[in-house]
Design a protein around this motif. Structure first.
Motif, mmCIF file in Angstrom:
data_model
loop_
_atom_site.group_PDB
_atom_site.id
_atom_site.type_symbol
_atom_site.label_atom_id
_atom_site.label_comp_id
_atom_site.label_asym_id
_atom_site.label_seq_id
_atom_site.Cartn_x
_atom_site.Cartn_y
_atom_site.Cartn_z
ATOM 1 N N SER A 222 0.833 -1.214 0.000
ATOM 2 C CA SER A 222 0.000 0.000 0.000
ATOM 3 C C SER A 222 0.870 1.268 0.000
ATOM 4 N N GLU A 223 2.060 1.204 0.635
ATOM 5 C CA GLU A 223 2.970 2.366 0.624
ATOM 6 C C GLU A 223 3.401 2.660 -0.814
ATOM 7 N N ILE A 224 3.705 1.595 -1.526
ATOM 8 C CA ILE A 224 4.150 1.753 -2.924
ATOM 9 C C ILE A 224 3.004 2.322 -3.769
ATOM 10 N N LEU A 225 1.816 1.778 -3.573
ATOM 11 C CA LEU A 225 0.662 2.240 -4.365
ATOM 12 C C LEU A 225 0.328 3.699 -4.082
ATOM 13 N N LYS A 226 0.428 4.099 -2.805
ATOM 14 C CA LYS A 226 0.169 5.502 -2.462
ATOM 15 C C LYS A 226 1.147 6.429 -3.198
ATOM 16 N N GLY A 227 2.392 6.020 -3.242
ATOM 17 C CA GLY A 227 3.411 6.814 -3.953
ATOM 18 C C GLY A 227 3.095 6.917 -5.435
ATOM 19 N N LEU A 228 2.593 5.828 -5.999
ATOM 20 C CA LEU A 228 2.297 5.841 -7.440
ATOM 21 C C LEU A 228 1.077 6.711 -7.750
ATOM 22 N N VAL A 229 0.080 6.672 -6.853
ATOM 23 C CA VAL A 229 -1.092 7.550 -7.041
ATOM 24 C C VAL A 229 -0.641 9.010 -6.999
ATOM 25 N N LYS A 230 0.224 9.301 -6.044
ATOM 26 C CA LYS A 230 0.758 10.653 -5.908
ATOM 27 C C LYS A 230 1.476 11.083 -7.197
ATOM 28 N N SER A 231 2.275 10.173 -7.735
ATOM 29 C CA SER A 231 3.040 10.527 -8.930
ATOM 30 C C SER A 231 2.119 10.753 -10.130
ATOM 31 N N ALA A 232 1.000 10.016 -10.192
ATOM 32 C CA ALA A 232 0.045 10.248 -11.289
ATOM 33 C C ALA A 232 -0.528 11.671 -11.187
ATOM 34 N N ILE A 233 -0.827 12.092 -9.954
ATOM 35 C CA ILE A 233 -1.354 13.460 -9.755
ATOM 36 C C ILE A 233 -0.287 14.486 -10.162
ATOM 37 N N PHE A 234 0.972 14.228 -9.785
ATOM 38 C CA PHE A 234 2.053 15.151 -10.164
ATOM 39 C C PHE A 234 2.188 15.220 -11.691
ATOM 40 N N GLY A 235 2.039 14.086 -12.343
ATOM 41 C CA GLY A 235 2.148 14.053 -13.811
ATOM 42 C C GLY A 235 1.085 14.912 -14.462
ATOM 43 N N PHE A 236 -0.122 14.835 -13.918
ATOM 44 C CA PHE A 236 -1.224 15.659 -14.423
ATOM 45 C C PHE A 236 -0.903 17.144 -14.202
ATOM 46 N N ILE A 237 -0.412 17.460 -13.011
ATOM 47 C CA ILE A 237 -0.131 18.865 -12.669
ATOM 48 C C ILE A 237 0.941 19.452 -13.593
ATOM 49 N N LEU A 238 2.044 18.725 -13.762
ATOM 50 C CA LEU A 238 3.134 19.313 -14.561
ATOM 51 C C LEU A 238 2.729 19.480 -16.024
ATOM 52 N N ALA A 239 1.949 18.521 -16.538
ATOM 53 C CA ALA A 239 1.496 18.657 -17.932
ATOM 54 C C ALA A 239 0.492 19.791 -18.060
ATOM 55 N N PHE A 240 -0.363 19.952 -17.058
ATOM 56 C CA PHE A 240 -1.370 21.019 -17.128
ATOM 57 C C PHE A 240 -0.722 22.394 -17.026
ATOM 58 N N ILE A 241 0.212 22.557 -16.090
ATOM 59 C CA ILE A 241 0.805 23.893 -15.916
ATOM 60 C C ILE A 241 1.619 24.286 -17.156
ATOM 61 N N GLY A 242 2.348 23.354 -17.725
ATOM 62 C CA GLY A 242 3.068 23.631 -18.970
ATOM 63 C C GLY A 242 2.101 24.030 -20.077
ATOM 64 N N SER A 243 0.998 23.291 -20.190
ATOM 65 C CA SER A 243 0.008 23.567 -21.233
ATOM 66 C C SER A 243 -0.683 24.910 -20.993
ATOM 67 N N TYR A 244 -1.046 25.166 -19.741
ATOM 68 C CA TYR A 244 -1.750 26.414 -19.398
ATOM 69 C C TYR A 244 -0.874 27.629 -19.719
ATOM 70 N N LYS A 245 0.381 27.553 -19.294
ATOM 71 C CA LYS A 245 1.281 28.694 -19.521
ATOM 72 C C LYS A 245 1.488 28.916 -21.022
ATOM 73 N N GLY A 246 1.613 27.823 -21.760
ATOM 74 C CA GLY A 246 1.789 27.950 -23.204
ATOM 75 C C GLY A 246 0.535 28.478 -23.888
ATOM 76 N N TYR A 247 -0.617 27.982 -23.458
ATOM 77 C CA TYR A 247 -1.885 28.317 -24.118
ATOM 78 C C TYR A 247 -2.213 29.805 -23.969
#
Lengths: 283, 249
Positions: A222-247
């Motif tokens: 469960s510790e590993i899975l929690k970390g992976l869920v967190k990383s999925a959220i980070f992936g969404f954030i970094l792609a969104f902020i890059g896209s938002y700033k560019g757009y």
């Protein structure tokens, strides 16, 4: 008889007083104005962020689906970030192992190195470091690409051809970032654990069996899975902020430069703040 | 037929269009002229639905567009093609991919059929063996041609040109004008051109409208504009320094 003529010191005092008073008055008046402008700007920005995010997420589930663009972004965000993930993963694992071994040896507890490194990586360092490293490379590139398309009217060209630019440019990036970051985090953790093993077992002569036994004792699935869920959220954030700033890039080359820098800085800060709140309240 | 009915548009304190009444007849080349910043591109953006009028309305094929939503505008844009001022080619794609883009997006044609259309459109604009080149390898004139090929790829009913001769030398401008005339003759569609290059305007226009201070100062044929005694029209079309225009704006 006392002279009524011009006195420089008197004039200076009065001028300074007037200057100070007007400056203070203007400063006092400026405070609500500045706060008001800031508040309006903040509300506008949050509104734009909310609408763009909602639009981009909704567009993922609407036809036409764009698997080619999605796989292209997977390759760009994931595959092309592999070298930086391998290098930083190795460095982080080795450093953690070395420092923890030194600290724990003062309590004669160096046998716990493997377990502690694994726990730190799975819970915190793996998702965070992988996201920050990929943010540095990917968010700037996304902002630069979409920003250049904005200032050279390529986004208007998409609109003129009845293509939804949000669905075409932003949605595949968000989905790809969300999907690929957990895999990149797994690679990061794996390399970091390998480096940790090398330092602890080969250099510091810890027992290999104890190293692995402590990993199994400290880290649950469960510790590993929690970390992976967190990383999925980070992936969404970094792609969104890059896209938002560019757009929303304005101006020419200078605007693209500003958007690129802001994407990395804002992305890093938002990832760190989100990491705290996820750790504190969610996972 | 596209019609502007008393259209006004303001950005901040600056009124760009102030009660503009204009029509762009079907199957003709209409040119809008005026100084830089006069609001010519704003007219194109209203036709494409990128901007909405503050007052008045834009009518397309007898329909008032005031209440159109994004989806309705997107549906309408499939009937439109647009050549941008700097061509706006996708720099991550080859010439072939640029021209094929609207076909891949909006038709179910096979790869071979699309390839045939792309080559035909590129031939129409005088480009052969350029399919595999990247936009960065092309000259300004060639980029305009690719932009035109892309704009007419879906056989649109209306093609909009935002300053097609800007940044081009006089010879290439004449070539582009020739292409505008030829493609319009061949396709029979409505062309709306924004320009301030008078030599080019006289070569291609069936109808000319001039915008000044947010209003239409003349709307007539090429001959009518050339023989106009309006001092604004006379000064602009002849490029004279003396006249009612404030040249230090």
């Amino acid at each position: 008889m006392k002279s009524e003529g011009f006195s420089f010191s008197g004039w200076f005092k009065s001028a300074r007083l007037q200057f100070d008073q007007s400056l203070i008055e203007r400063s006092v008046q400026a405070v609500p104005m500045t706060l008001g402008r800031f508040a309006i700007q903040l509300v506008l920005t949050l509104g734009r962020v909310g609408f763009l995010c909602g639009e981009a997420v909704a567009a993922i589930f609407k036809p036409p689906f764009r698997p080619k663009l999605f796989t292209k972004q997977l390759e760009f965000i994931g595959n092309k970030s592999l070298v930086v993930i391998l290098l930083t993963g190795f460095a982080v694992g080795a450093i953690l192992s070395l420092q923890l071994s030194k600290t724990l040896s003062t309590f004669s507890s160096e046998t716990m190195v493997g377990g502690l490194v694994a726990l730190i990586l799975a819970r915190e360092m793996g998702p965070l470091m992988a996201a920050l490293m990929i943010n540095g490379r990917v968010a700037s590139a996304i902002a630069a690409e979409i920003g250049t398309m904005r200032v050279t009217e390529q986004i208007d060209a998409l609109e003129s051809m009845s293509v939804d630019p949000v669905q075409y440019l932003i949605s595949p990036r968000l989905f790809a970032g969300f999907f690929i970051l957990p895999f990149m985090t797994m690679v990061f953790n794996m390399v970091a654990m390998f480096a940790s093993y090398l330092v602890a077992v080969s250099l510091l002569s810890l027992d290999s069996g104890i190293f692995f036994a402590k990993i199994a004792a400290f880290v649950t699935i469960s510790e590993i899975l929690k970390g992976l869920v967190k990383s999925a959220i980070f992936g969404f954030i970094l792609a969104f902020i890059g896209s938002y700033k560019g757009y929303y890039t304005k101006g020419g080359a200078e605007g693209v430069g500003i958007a690129t820098t802001q994407a990395v800085v804002v992305g890093s800060v938002v990832i760190l703040v989100t990491d705290y709140f996820i750790g504190a309240f969610l996972l | 037929m596209i019609r502007f009915d008393n259209v006004s548009k303001t950005f901040g304190d600056f009124t760009v269009l102030n009660g503009v009444n204009l029509s762009f007849p079907k199957g003709k080349i209409s040119v809008v002229i005026g100084r830089s910043g006069a609001g010519k591109s704003v007219i194109l953006k209203h036709i494409m639905g990128f901007l909405q009028p503050d007052h008045g309305s834009v009518w397309i094929d007898g329909e008032d567009t005031s209440n159109w939503n994004t989806q309705r505008w997107r549906k309408n844009r499939k009937k439109f093609g647009m050549l941008f001022q700097d061509s706006a080619l996708f720099d991550s794609m080859s010439v072939w991919e640029n021209v094929a883009f609207p076909l891949l997006e909006h038709t179910d044609k096979s790869r071979d059929e699309i390839d045939e259309i792309v080559r035909k459109k590129l031939r129409m604009v005088g480009l052969v063996n350029a399919e595999d080149k990247n936009p960065s390898d092309l000259s300004g004139g060639m980029r305009k041609r690719v932009g035109l090929a892309r704009a007419i790829a879906l056989d649109p009913e209306v093609v909009l040109f935002d300053e097609p001769s800007s940044g081009l030398d006089p010879i290439v401008t004449t070539v582009i004008d020739g292409l505008v005339l030829e493609t319009q003759k061949e396709t029979g569609c409505t062309y709306v051109v924004i320009s301030h290059d008078m030599a080019s305007v006289y070569r291609i226009a069936d109808k000319i409208a001039m915008i000044y201070d947010g209003k239409v100062v003349i709307d007539g044929t090429s001959a009518e504009v050339q023989s106009s005694t309006d001092p604004l029209v006379h000064q602009f079309t002849n490029g004279a320094l003396e006249g009612p225009f404030n040249i230090y704006y």
